[in-house]
Design a protein around this motif. Structure first.
Motif, PDB file in Angstrom:
ATOM      1  N   LEU A 130      -4.142 -35.049  -4.981  1.00 13.31           N
ATOM      2  CA  LEU A 130      -4.833 -34.589  -3.772  1.00 13.31           C
ATOM      3  C   LEU A 130      -4.825 -35.678  -2.712  1.00 13.31           C
ATOM      4  O   LEU A 130      -4.953 -36.857  -3.020  1.00 13.31           O
ATOM      5  CB  LEU A 130      -6.275 -34.203  -4.101  1.00 13.31           C
ATOM      6  CG  LEU A 130      -6.498 -32.980  -4.984  1.00 13.31           C
ATOM      7  CD1 LEU A 130      -7.951 -32.901  -5.402  1.00 13.31           C
ATOM      8  CD2 LEU A 130      -6.097 -31.702  -4.255  1.00 13.31           C
ATOM      9  N   THR A 131      -4.695 -35.268  -1.459  1.00 13.59           N
ATOM     10  CA  THR A 131      -4.789 -36.219  -0.354  1.00 13.59           C
ATOM     11  C   THR A 131      -6.263 -36.477  -0.039  1.00 13.59           C
ATOM     12  O   THR A 131      -7.151 -35.768  -0.510  1.00 13.59           O
ATOM     13  CB  THR A 131      -4.092 -35.667   0.893  1.00 13.59           C
ATOM     14  OG1 THR A 131      -4.814 -34.492   1.342  1.00 13.59           O
ATOM     15  CG2 THR A 131      -2.645 -35.279   0.586  1.00 13.59           C
ATOM     16  N   ARG A 132      -6.520 -37.494   0.778  1.00  8.90           N
ATOM     17  CA  ARG A 132      -7.902 -37.796   1.169  1.00  8.90           C
ATOM     18  C   ARG A 132      -8.522 -36.614   1.916  1.00  8.90           C
ATOM     19  O   ARG A 132      -9.689 -36.271   1.698  1.00  8.90           O
ATOM     20  CB  ARG A 132      -7.933 -39.049   2.050  1.00  8.90           C
ATOM     21  CG  ARG A 132      -9.344 -39.505   2.432  1.00  8.90           C
ATOM     22  CD  ARG A 132      -9.273 -40.717   3.343  1.00  8.90           C
ATOM     23  NE  ARG A 132      -8.668 -41.848   2.663  1.00  8.90           N
ATOM     24  CZ  ARG A 132      -9.355 -42.698   1.915  1.00  8.90           C
ATOM     25  NH1 ARG A 132     -10.654 -42.535   1.742  1.00  8.90           N
ATOM     26  NH2 ARG A 132      -8.745 -43.719   1.346  1.00  8.90           N
ATOM     27  N   GLY A 133      -7.724 -35.995   2.797  1.00 10.12           N
ATOM     28  CA  GLY A 133      -8.220 -34.839   3.539  1.00 10.12           C
ATOM     29  C   GLY A 133      -8.581 -33.686   2.619  1.00 10.12           C
ATOM     30  O   GLY A 133      -9.595 -32.999   2.833  1.00 10.12           O
ATOM     31  N   GLU A 134      -7.777 -33.445   1.599  1.00  7.77           N
ATOM     32  CA  GLU A 134      -8.065 -32.371   0.651  1.00  7.77           C
ATOM     33  C   GLU A 134      -9.329 -32.663  -0.148  1.00  7.77           C
ATOM     34  O   GLU A 134     -10.110 -31.755  -0.457  1.00  7.77           O
ATOM     35  CB  GLU A 134      -6.871 -32.168  -0.287  1.00  7.77           C
ATOM     36  CG  GLU A 134      -5.680 -31.485   0.380  1.00  7.77           C
ATOM     37  CD  GLU A 134      -4.479 -31.401  -0.539  1.00  7.77           C
ATOM     38  OE1 GLU A 134      -3.760 -30.389  -0.480  1.00  7.77           O
ATOM     39  OE2 GLU A 134      -4.249 -32.366  -1.317  1.00  7.77           O
ATOM     40  N   MET A 135      -9.538 -33.930  -0.486  1.00  9.24           N
ATOM     41  CA  MET A 135     -10.755 -34.289  -1.208  1.00  9.24           C
ATOM     42  C   MET A 135     -11.998 -34.026  -0.362  1.00  9.24           C
ATOM     43  O   MET A 135     -13.014 -33.515  -0.849  1.00  9.24           O
ATOM     44  CB  MET A 135     -10.704 -35.752  -1.638  1.00  9.24           C
ATOM     45  CG  MET A 135      -9.723 -36.022  -2.771  1.00  9.24           C
ATOM     46  SD  MET A 135      -9.881 -37.708  -3.408  1.00  9.24           S
ATOM     47  CE  MET A 135      -8.620 -37.701  -4.676  1.00  9.24           C
ATOM     48  N   LEU A 136     -11.911 -34.378   0.928  1.00 17.60           N
ATOM     49  CA  LEU A 136     -13.041 -34.114   1.834  1.00 17.60           C
ATOM     50  C   LEU A 136     -13.275 -32.619   1.997  1.00 17.60           C
ATOM     51  O   LEU A 136     -14.418 -32.150   2.026  1.00 17.60           O
ATOM     52  CB  LEU A 136     -12.775 -34.764   3.194  1.00 17.60           C
ATOM     53  CG  LEU A 136     -12.795 -36.291   3.223  1.00 17.60           C
ATOM     54  CD1 LEU A 136     -12.377 -36.813   4.596  1.00 17.60           C
ATOM     55  CD2 LEU A 136     -14.187 -36.817   2.869  1.00 17.60           C
TER      56      LEU A 136
END
Length: 228
Positions: free
Chosen positions: A132-138
């Protein structure tokens, strides 16, 4: 043993089975409780009794999935914490919000998800291999908070909503998405119960046998999902 009670236990088993396999078991169990419990039963008490029962099935299913699948814990853990807080807040508002009007709204949402999934034949069919990317985690934590609030406030369809989010926005296959949904759903149920139980909004003589039925259904549903 009276027939309505027997039918409620059967519904509890089917709700646990459905919830573990595809989500949405509350759409069966909660209306059944509203139909069986005395009409004068306060809405928070009906919801609290439903949560106490469904927690058993969710706990069983989440444990089965966590042991057998590789899950994105870096996203699930913070999402679960926010979902817990939001669910507790939603449960505290139950007495002030006319939750009975959410039933038709939830039906519309479920139908829309079904139609979208039907026309997207590839949805949930591929297994995600990249992190997962950082944006997806957020985004995942934001969805956890929003759906957690709904689960504390009303509840039915939470598992299906979460699974749909993990498939649609994170490209997980249906099995992994369902497993992720169970983990967060477990946190939201626990949060709601941490309000309903101290507030004495659980009818234990109904909740405990229904929980046993829901647990059995959750165990069978998780087994079927993993084997399938």
């Amino acid at each position: 043993m009276e027939l309505p009670f027997i039918l409620l236990l059967i519904t509890g088993f089917l709700a646990g089975l459905m919830d573990a396999a595809v989500g949405g078991g509350g759409l069966l169990q909660l209306p059944a409780l509203f139909g069986v419990l005395p009409p004068a039963t306060p809405v928070p008490t009906v919801l609290g009794t439903n949560k106490a029962a469904s927690f058993a099935g969710t706990f069983t299913a989440a444990g089965q999935f966590a042991r057998r699948l590789k899950l994105p814990w870096k996203m699930l853990l913070p999402a679960g914490v926010l979902a817990f807080a939001a669910s507790f807040a939603g449960a505290k508002l139950v007495a002030y919000v006319p939750v009975q009007y959410m039933k038709p709204a939830m039906l519309v949402i479920m139908v829309a998800m079904f139609v979208y999934t039907f026309f997207r034949k590839d949805l949930g069919q591929t297994e995600r291999t990249h992190a997962l990317t950082r944006g997806e985690m957020l985004l995942g934590t934001a969805f956890g908070a929003a759906i957690g609030f709904y689960d504390g406030l009303f509840g039915p369809g939470t598992g299906s909503l979460l699974a749909f989010v993990f498939v649609r926005f994170f490209a997980y296959d249906f099995l992994t998405a369902t497993a992720c949904a169970k983990v967060i759903n477990l946190m939201t149920n626990l949060a709601a119960l941490s309000f309903f139980i101290p507030s004495q909004h659980v009818l234990w003589h109904w909740a405990l046998p229904l929980a046993a039925a829901n647990l059995s259904g959750g165990f069978c549903g998780a087994k079927l999902a993993v084997l399938g």
